[in-house]
Design a protein around this motif. Sequence first.
Motif, short mmCIF file in Angstrom:
data_model
loop_
_atom_site.label_atom_id
_atom_site.label_comp_id
_atom_site.label_asym_id
_atom_site.label_seq_id
_atom_site.Cartn_x
_atom_site.Cartn_y
_atom_site.Cartn_z
N GLY A 148 12.87 7.41 -2.88
CA GLY A 148 12.97 8.59 -3.76
C GLY A 148 13.61 8.07 -5.03
N PRO A 149 13.63 9.35 -5.86
CA PRO A 149 14.27 9.18 -7.29
C PRO A 149 15.89 8.72 -7.36
N SER A 150 15.99 7.67 -7.92
CA SER A 150 17.14 7.10 -8.17
C SER A 150 18.24 6.61 -6.87
N VAL A 151 17.50 6.43 -5.85
CA VAL A 151 18.01 5.82 -4.64
C VAL A 151 17.32 4.53 -4.21
N ASP A 152 18.08 3.67 -3.54
CA ASP A 152 17.65 2.59 -3.01
C ASP A 152 16.50 2.89 -1.87
N TYR A 153 15.48 1.95 -1.59
CA TYR A 153 14.78 2.36 -0.44
C TYR A 153 15.24 1.94 0.58
N PHE A 154 14.94 2.47 1.93
CA PHE A 154 15.06 2.17 3.37
C PHE A 154 14.04 1.53 4.19
N SER A 155 14.22 0.82 5.02
CA SER A 155 13.09 0.09 5.89
C SER A 155 13.29 0.70 7.23
N GLN A 156 12.12 0.93 7.94
CA GLN A 156 12.24 1.48 9.46
C GLN A 156 10.83 0.88 10.02
N THR A 157 10.73 0.97 11.19
CA THR A 157 9.36 0.66 11.95
C THR A 157 8.91 1.92 12.57
N ILE A 158 7.72 2.24 12.43
CA ILE A 158 7.23 3.50 12.93
C ILE A 158 7.07 3.33 14.69
N ASP A 159 7.98 4.18 15.06
CA ASP A 159 8.07 4.14 16.62
C ASP A 159 7.19 5.27 17.51
N LYS A 160 7.30 6.42 16.64
CA LYS A 160 6.48 7.58 17.21
C LYS A 160 5.89 8.50 15.97
N MET A 161 4.74 8.65 16.05
CA MET A 161 4.06 9.67 15.19
C MET A 161 3.31 10.93 15.85
N TRP A 162 3.35 12.30 15.23
CA TRP A 162 2.73 13.31 15.86
C TRP A 162 1.68 13.81 14.92
N ASP A 163 0.68 14.27 15.44
CA ASP A 163 -0.29 15.07 14.19
C ASP A 163 0.35 16.47 14.15
N GLU A 164 -0.04 17.28 13.21
CA GLU A 164 0.24 18.43 12.74
C GLU A 164 0.41 19.59 13.88
N ASP B 263 1.08 -1.21 0.10
CA ASP B 263 -0.03 -0.03 -0.01
C ASP B 263 1.12 1.18 0.12
N PHE B 264 0.50 2.20 -0.76
CA PHE B 264 1.14 3.50 -0.69
C PHE B 264 0.44 4.25 0.53
N VAL B 265 1.33 4.60 1.42
CA VAL B 265 0.71 5.17 2.59
C VAL B 265 0.99 6.63 2.97
N VAL C 49 15.77 12.38 4.01
CA VAL C 49 14.77 12.17 2.77
C VAL C 49 14.50 13.54 2.24
N GLU C 50 13.71 13.67 1.40
CA GLU C 50 13.44 14.97 0.45
C GLU C 50 11.91 14.97 0.10
N LYS C 51 11.31 16.20 -0.20
CA LYS C 51 10.18 16.44 -0.71
C LYS C 51 9.93 15.35 -1.93
N PHE C 52 8.69 14.85 -1.84
CA PHE C 52 8.02 13.65 -2.78
C PHE C 52 8.76 12.49 -2.79
N TYR C 53 9.67 12.06 -1.53
CA TYR C 53 9.78 10.80 -1.27
C TYR C 53 8.37 10.13 -0.84
N LEU C 54 8.47 8.79 -1.21
CA LEU C 54 7.07 8.11 -1.05
C LEU C 54 7.51 7.06 0.00
N ILE C 55 6.00 6.76 0.69
CA ILE C 55 6.18 5.80 1.97
C ILE C 55 5.39 4.65 1.33
N ARG C 56 5.66 3.24 1.46
CA ARG C 56 4.85 2.23 1.20
C ARG C 56 4.87 1.28 2.56
#
Length: 409
Positions: free
Chosen positions: A358-374, A325-327, A397-404
Amino acid sequence: MNRVELLAPAGDLEKLKMAINYGADAVYLGGESFGLRKASKNFSLEDIEEGIKFAHDRNKKVYVTLNIVPHDKDLYGLEEYVISLHELNVDAVIVSDPGMYSVIKRTVPDLQIHISTQASVTNYETIMFWYSLGVRRIVLARELSFAEIKGITDKIPDDLEIEAFVHGAMCMSYSGRCLLSNYMTGRDANMGDCAQPCRYKYHLVEEKRPGEYFPIFEDDEGTFIFNSKDLCMIEHIPQLIESGITSFKIEGRVKSSYYVATVIRSYRMAIDEYYKDPENYVYNSKWLEEIKKVSHRDFTTGFYYEKPTSDAQVYATSSYIRGYDFVGMVLDYNKETKVATIEQRNRMSIGDKIEIFGPSVDYFSQTIDKMWDENGNEIEVAPHAQQIIKMIMEKPVEKFYLIRKGKGD
């Protein structure tokens, strides 16, 4: 060596920007009239203007589709529309109908016109007919093999470009000229409103046995007899380039931004790797593995290696394969705090394992440990569409990087 063009679909402004950021040399899009994709959001003239500026600022090109098969009433307003496109400095329009070609050529003689795959161009003589009228790019019909394409490109003038589809959904009708949709649903595929009846489930009824439905394939659930696999030529980049094709076209104006970014990124990497050292090019299976992380059907090479066999069809289902899923999409990143601002696209929760690329770079993985709302409040889950959240990124990361996120993660 002249490099091939990587041509991406753009269903809206976000997809246009995503395609260009992820490596497309050009994009093709539809306006609010005269194009063949009513299901995509399409572009107002204001959107086209913004898209052209975004592309041209990055030395990329924009082509607009005007490839319906029109009746007289459908030509109303065409002159005014192409004048507007010309004033916006569009790089070319894509046309299938000779009448539309004539109107455009008469109205704005210096506007570049590409001949659409809907024109079913399959031979050298037809190509030279269009060339004699001033056309300098032809989008070949999808029903040609490598041998046929090479036979054509060996003979055509040097200033004539050949474009061909290399990835995406395949239509069971010849170059997409479908009558089934209009006949069965009243939605005209040749006017951009295809209901995709080739993806429906069919049974066979014998003339003297009405009401008895026989599966056409040995399957208790029937069969999707017209349901083609998706075209995928990522494993055949040298053959594509050496056949003389000058523009590699990706199908998918109604697909997601995530789809566009992922597919374009893989083809960009493969093409760039080829040009580094054509003699010693090595295919990397990672490119196809990445493509398989977007919604897709099983893959086929279409007509490139002669006529497709029964293996090119999907008989059991018309559904897509969806392993991820694109998240989320990165909007901003603070290098000091390592906190990214993200626009949510699907549900994310604490503990989810995610992949970021992101563009032209390999993906990396991580686990979501914390999240904050705006507002800075810590949250356990991000369930709301396009919710703005923040999280720490383990790598920059940079703007337009995607998370799946994998379906099982």
